[in-house]
Design a protein around this motif. Structure first.
Motif, PDB file in Angstrom:
ATOM      1  N   VAL A 130      28.676  53.464  93.112  1.00  0.00           N
ATOM      2  CA  VAL A 130      27.328  52.610  93.092  1.00  0.00           C
ATOM      3  C   VAL A 130      27.443  51.331  93.915  1.00  0.00           C
ATOM      4  CG1 VAL A 130      25.503  51.817  91.663  1.00  0.00           C
ATOM      5  CG2 VAL A 130      26.668  53.969  91.220  1.00  0.00           C
ATOM      6  N   GLY A 131      26.364  51.387  94.918  1.00  0.00           N
ATOM      7  CA  GLY A 131      26.317  49.850  95.622  1.00  0.00           C
ATOM      8  C   GLY A 131      25.258  49.205  94.724  1.00  0.00           C
ATOM      9  N   ILE A 132      25.283  48.073  94.595  1.00  0.00           N
ATOM     10  CA  ILE A 132      24.317  46.828  93.978  1.00  0.00           C
ATOM     11  C   ILE A 132      24.034  45.871  94.696  1.00  0.00           C
ATOM     12  CG2 ILE A 132      23.940  45.521  92.116  1.00  0.00           C
ATOM     13  CD1 ILE A 132      25.747  47.384  90.306  1.00  0.00           C
ATOM     14  N   LEU A 133      22.848  45.684  95.319  1.00  0.00           N
ATOM     15  CA  LEU A 133      22.508  44.623  96.083  1.00  0.00           C
ATOM     16  C   LEU A 133      21.890  43.474  95.214  1.00  0.00           C
ATOM     17  CD1 LEU A 133      22.195  43.297  98.899  1.00  0.00           C
ATOM     18  CD2 LEU A 133      20.028  44.475  99.100  1.00  0.00           C
ATOM     19  N   GLY A 134      22.531  42.360  94.831  1.00  0.00           N
ATOM     20  CA  GLY A 134      22.191  41.461  94.370  1.00  0.00           C
ATOM     21  C   GLY A 134      22.728  41.406  92.903  1.00  0.00           C
ATOM     22  N   VAL A 135      23.638  40.482  92.343  1.00  0.00           N
ATOM     23  CA  VAL A 135      24.017  40.418  91.036  1.00  0.00           C
ATOM     24  C   VAL A 135      23.584  39.287  90.241  1.00  0.00           C
ATOM     25  CG1 VAL A 135      25.873  41.845  91.449  1.00  0.00           C
ATOM     26  CG2 VAL A 135      26.384  39.569  91.921  1.00  0.00           C
ATOM     27  N   ILE A 142      22.616  45.198  85.392  1.00  0.00           N
ATOM     28  CA  ILE A 142      22.766  46.655  86.018  1.00  0.00           C
ATOM     29  C   ILE A 142      24.226  46.732  86.090  1.00  0.00           C
ATOM     30  CG2 ILE A 142      22.833  47.919  88.234  1.00  0.00           C
ATOM     31  CD1 ILE A 142      20.424  48.436  86.563  1.00  0.00           C
ATOM     32  N   ALA A 143      24.929  45.574  86.768  1.00  0.00           N
ATOM     33  CA  ALA A 143      26.526  45.833  86.964  1.00  0.00           C
ATOM     34  C   ALA A 143      27.259  45.963  85.761  1.00  0.00           C
ATOM     35  CB  ALA A 143      26.991  44.623  88.124  1.00  0.00           C
ATOM     36  N   TYR A 144      26.896  45.061  84.569  1.00  0.00           N
ATOM     37  CA  TYR A 144      27.681  45.151  83.660  1.00  0.00           C
ATOM     38  C   TYR A 144      27.432  46.490  82.853  1.00  0.00           C
ATOM     39  CZ  TYR A 144      28.863  43.733  78.936  1.00  0.00           C
ATOM     40  OH  TYR A 144      29.567  43.642  77.251  1.00  0.00           O
ATOM     41  N   GLY A 145      26.216  47.004  82.896  1.00  0.00           N
ATOM     42  CA  GLY A 145      25.981  48.177  82.283  1.00  0.00           C
ATOM     43  C   GLY A 145      26.645  49.325  82.763  1.00  0.00           C
ATOM     44  N   LYS A 155      30.277  48.494  94.430  1.00  0.00           N
ATOM     45  CA  LYS A 155      30.338  47.802  95.581  1.00  0.00           C
ATOM     46  C   LYS A 155      29.069  46.812  95.351  1.00  0.00           C
ATOM     47  CE  LYS A 155      32.056  49.492  99.142  1.00  0.00           C
ATOM     48  NZ  LYS A 155      32.332  50.278 100.489  1.00  0.00           N
ATOM     49  N   LEU A 156      29.292  45.641  95.276  1.00  0.00           N
ATOM     50  CA  LEU A 156      28.499  44.581  94.938  1.00  0.00           C
ATOM     51  C   LEU A 156      28.392  43.435  96.232  1.00  0.00           C
ATOM     52  CD1 LEU A 156      30.179  43.380  91.613  1.00  0.00           C
ATOM     53  CD2 LEU A 156      28.673  45.033  91.985  1.00  0.00           C
ATOM     54  N   VAL A 157      27.217  43.176  96.498  1.00  0.00           N
ATOM     55  CA  VAL A 157      26.575  42.270  97.411  1.00  0.00           C
ATOM     56  C   VAL A 157      25.779  41.117  97.041  1.00  0.00           C
ATOM     57  CG1 VAL A 157      25.231  42.207  99.836  1.00  0.00           C
ATOM     58  CG2 VAL A 157      26.741  44.235  99.198  1.00  0.00           C
ATOM     59  N   PHE A 223      25.029  56.086  95.414  1.00  0.00           N
ATOM     60  CA  PHE A 223      23.775  55.549  95.068  1.00  0.00           C
ATOM     61  C   PHE A 223      23.662  54.170  95.302  1.00  0.00           C
ATOM     62  CE2 PHE A 223      20.493  54.596  91.969  1.00  0.00           C
ATOM     63  CZ  PHE A 223      19.454  55.694  91.915  1.00  0.00           C
ATOM     64  N   ILE A 224      22.389  53.740  95.608  1.00  0.00           N
ATOM     65  CA  ILE A 224      22.242  52.060  95.836  1.00  0.00           C
ATOM     66  C   ILE A 224      21.090  51.831  94.761  1.00  0.00           C
ATOM     67  CG2 ILE A 224      21.269  50.445  97.347  1.00  0.00           C
ATOM     68  CD1 ILE A 224      22.040  52.255  99.674  1.00  0.00           C
ATOM     69  N   VAL A 225      21.347  50.532  94.234  1.00  0.00           N
ATOM     70  CA  VAL A 225      20.445  49.837  93.379  1.00  0.00           C
ATOM     71  C   VAL A 225      20.085  48.439  93.829  1.00  0.00           C
ATOM     72  CG1 VAL A 225      20.033  48.917  90.737  1.00  0.00           C
ATOM     73  CG2 VAL A 225      21.852  50.981  91.230  1.00  0.00           C
ATOM     74  N   GLN A 226      18.590  48.352  94.295  1.00  0.00           N
ATOM     75  CA  GLN A 226      18.266  47.338  94.935  1.00  0.00           C
ATOM     76  C   GLN A 226      17.797  46.264  93.908  1.00  0.00           C
ATOM     77  OE1 GLN A 226      17.408  44.609  96.583  1.00  0.00           O
ATOM     78  NE2 GLN A 226      15.166  44.937  95.915  1.00  0.00           N
ATOM     79  N   CYS A 227      18.743  45.155  93.672  1.00  0.00           N
ATOM     80  CA  CYS A 227      18.221  44.166  92.743  1.00  0.00           C
ATOM     81  C   CYS A 227      17.972  42.800  93.476  1.00  0.00           C
ATOM     82  CB  CYS A 227      19.343  44.033  91.755  1.00  0.00           C
ATOM     83  SG  CYS A 227      19.903  45.674  90.870  1.00  0.00           S
ATOM     84  N   ALA A 228      17.932  42.784  94.657  1.00  0.00           N
ATOM     85  CA  ALA A 228      17.704  41.416  95.291  1.00  0.00           C
ATOM     86  C   ALA A 228      16.373  41.056  95.481  1.00  0.00           C
ATOM     87  CB  ALA A 228      18.448  41.414  96.737  1.00  0.00           C
ATOM     88  N   ASP A 229      15.969  39.866  95.623  1.00  0.00           N
ATOM     89  CA  ASP A 229      14.532  39.442  95.747  1.00  0.00           C
ATOM     90  C   ASP A 229      14.198  38.530  97.163  1.00  0.00           C
ATOM     91  OD1 ASP A 229      15.735  36.981  95.211  1.00  0.00           O
ATOM     92  OD2 ASP A 229      14.753  36.799  93.360  1.00  0.00           O
ATOM     93  N   THR A 230      15.436  38.674  97.855  1.00  0.00           N
ATOM     94  CA  THR A 230      14.901  37.917  99.174  1.00  0.00           C
ATOM     95  C   THR A 230      15.463  38.695 100.037  1.00  0.00           C
ATOM     96  OG1 THR A 230      16.958  36.251  98.702  1.00  0.00           O
ATOM     97  CG2 THR A 230      14.645  35.440  98.339  1.00  0.00           C
TER      98      THR A 230
END
Length: 348
Positions: A130-135, A142-145, A155-157, A223-230
């Motif tokens: 899983v790719g996570i944009l924004g931690v 999300i990353a913790y869970g 994969k964290l960005v 899968f990608i999880v969009q968590c960034a706000d900018t």
């Protein structure tokens, strides 16, 4: 051999009826012969077969034919009151899944599913990247869970550093982490959550000018999880491009407008419309005064909204990745208003 569902609970009502509740089905209440049904439930403890239970019932004065008993057990299997007894402990131990014991059983208590199904779902999670944009606010939750439930690779960005205000609303960071690269702290903390989860990181603020870097980093995830706000108002559509270019399903969600949480949609390239097609981006007149006014904007949030939004999204992510339930936000957006606890679904 049959046994009562481990999620089952029952009690006697004030008027003597037997009330039975179990996962995945509506509760039922027996008004007639409640003591008989209570005794049958008691005897389904996994140590007796049907013939032995019938004999035990007869010894207590309850007479039931084998045909009627089989009809009752069939009905209770359908109602998820009874399950086939399995070697759950042995199976979970054999697969070295003791860490995930509760969630495997959580799958197994559902109608039509068993502990073996739960183990297979766990294997799916283990084999998923899983790719996570924004931690940050929601991304750290999300990353913790996802690490905790056993996702095989994250994969964290993120390009930010930890600030004091982060420590009140972002679960992975504390005051000792201030001024450190957020992405590196996140990776270290997540390894403490689950040493088996592989973590890859990229220190990057995503923009339209460096989108190719995100594209290359996320191209092999499931899968990608969009968590960034900018960049504000644009980031979702940048992720939409990356996901559609690489045929990767993804989800968008966020707390917003003080008390509200939006969840979804999940976008599945090739099956659903893209985000641009479902929610076309607004066209702004970038007047200089508009720009100056918008520069005054400052994000506001407190921790519960981040946690709630992330946990709501995590449920739908696990549904989608395992298939144990159908996701309810494909082509839909759910909005929860925590002021009134009103929930609305919007077809997109």
């Amino acid at each position: 051999m049959l046994i009562t569902n481990i999620s089952l609970s029952c009690h006697k009502t004030n008027n003597g009826n037997l009330f039975i509740a179990v996962a995945g089905k509506d509760a039922i209440e027996y008004e007639e012969n409640p003591d008989f049904y209570l005794e049958v439930l008691y005897l389904f403890d996994g140590t007796r077969n049907s013939e032995e239970i019938i004999r035990e019932l007869e010894s207590q004065g309850y007479i039931i034919s084998a045909e009627d008993f089989n009809e009752l057990t069939t009905d209770w299997l359908h109602l998820n009151i009874l399950k086939e007894k399995d070697d759950a402990e042995e199976l979970i131990f054999k697969e070295e899944y003791l860490k995930y014991d509760r969630q495997i059983r959580n799958f197994g208590i559902l109608p039509g599913l068993t502990i073996k199904d739960g183990v297979e779902y766990q294997k799916k999670l283990e084999n998923t990247s899983v790719g996570i944009l924004g931690v940050g606010g929601v991304g750290s939750y999300i990353a913790y869970g996802l690490a905790a439930i056993g996702i095989g690779k994250l994969k964290l960005v993120d390009g930010d550093i930890v600030e004091l205000s982060n420590t009140s609303r972002q679960i992975l960071y504390n005051e000792e982490d201030i001024n450190k690269e957020k992405i590196m702290v996140a990776a270290e903390k997540l390894k403490l959550v689950n040493k088996k989860t592989e973590i890859e990181t990229k220190n990057l603020f995503v923009s339209s000018s460096n989108l190719n870097e995100l594209d290359n980093f996320f191209k092999d995830v499931d899968f990608i999880v969009q968590c960034a706000d900018t960049p504000r108002g644009e980031i979702e559509y940048l992720v939409d491009d990356v996901a559609c270019n690489n045929n990767i399903p993804w989800i968008t969600f966020a707390p917003f407008s003080f008390s509200k949480i939006s969840l979804g949609p999940i976008i599945i390239p090739g099956e659903t419309k893209s985000l641009k097609e479902q929610i076309p981006p607004a066209i702004f007149n970038m007047d200089s005064k508009v720009e100056r006014i918008n520069e005054r904007f400052s994000p506001t949030i407190m921790d519960p909204y981040n946690g709630m939004a992330a946990k709501m999204a995590s449920i739908e992510i696990v549904k989608f990745l395992t298939g144990y339930r159908k996701s309810q936000i494909i082509n839909k957006r759910l909005v929860l208003d925590t002021d009134t606890w009103e929930v609305n679904f919007y077809e997109l």
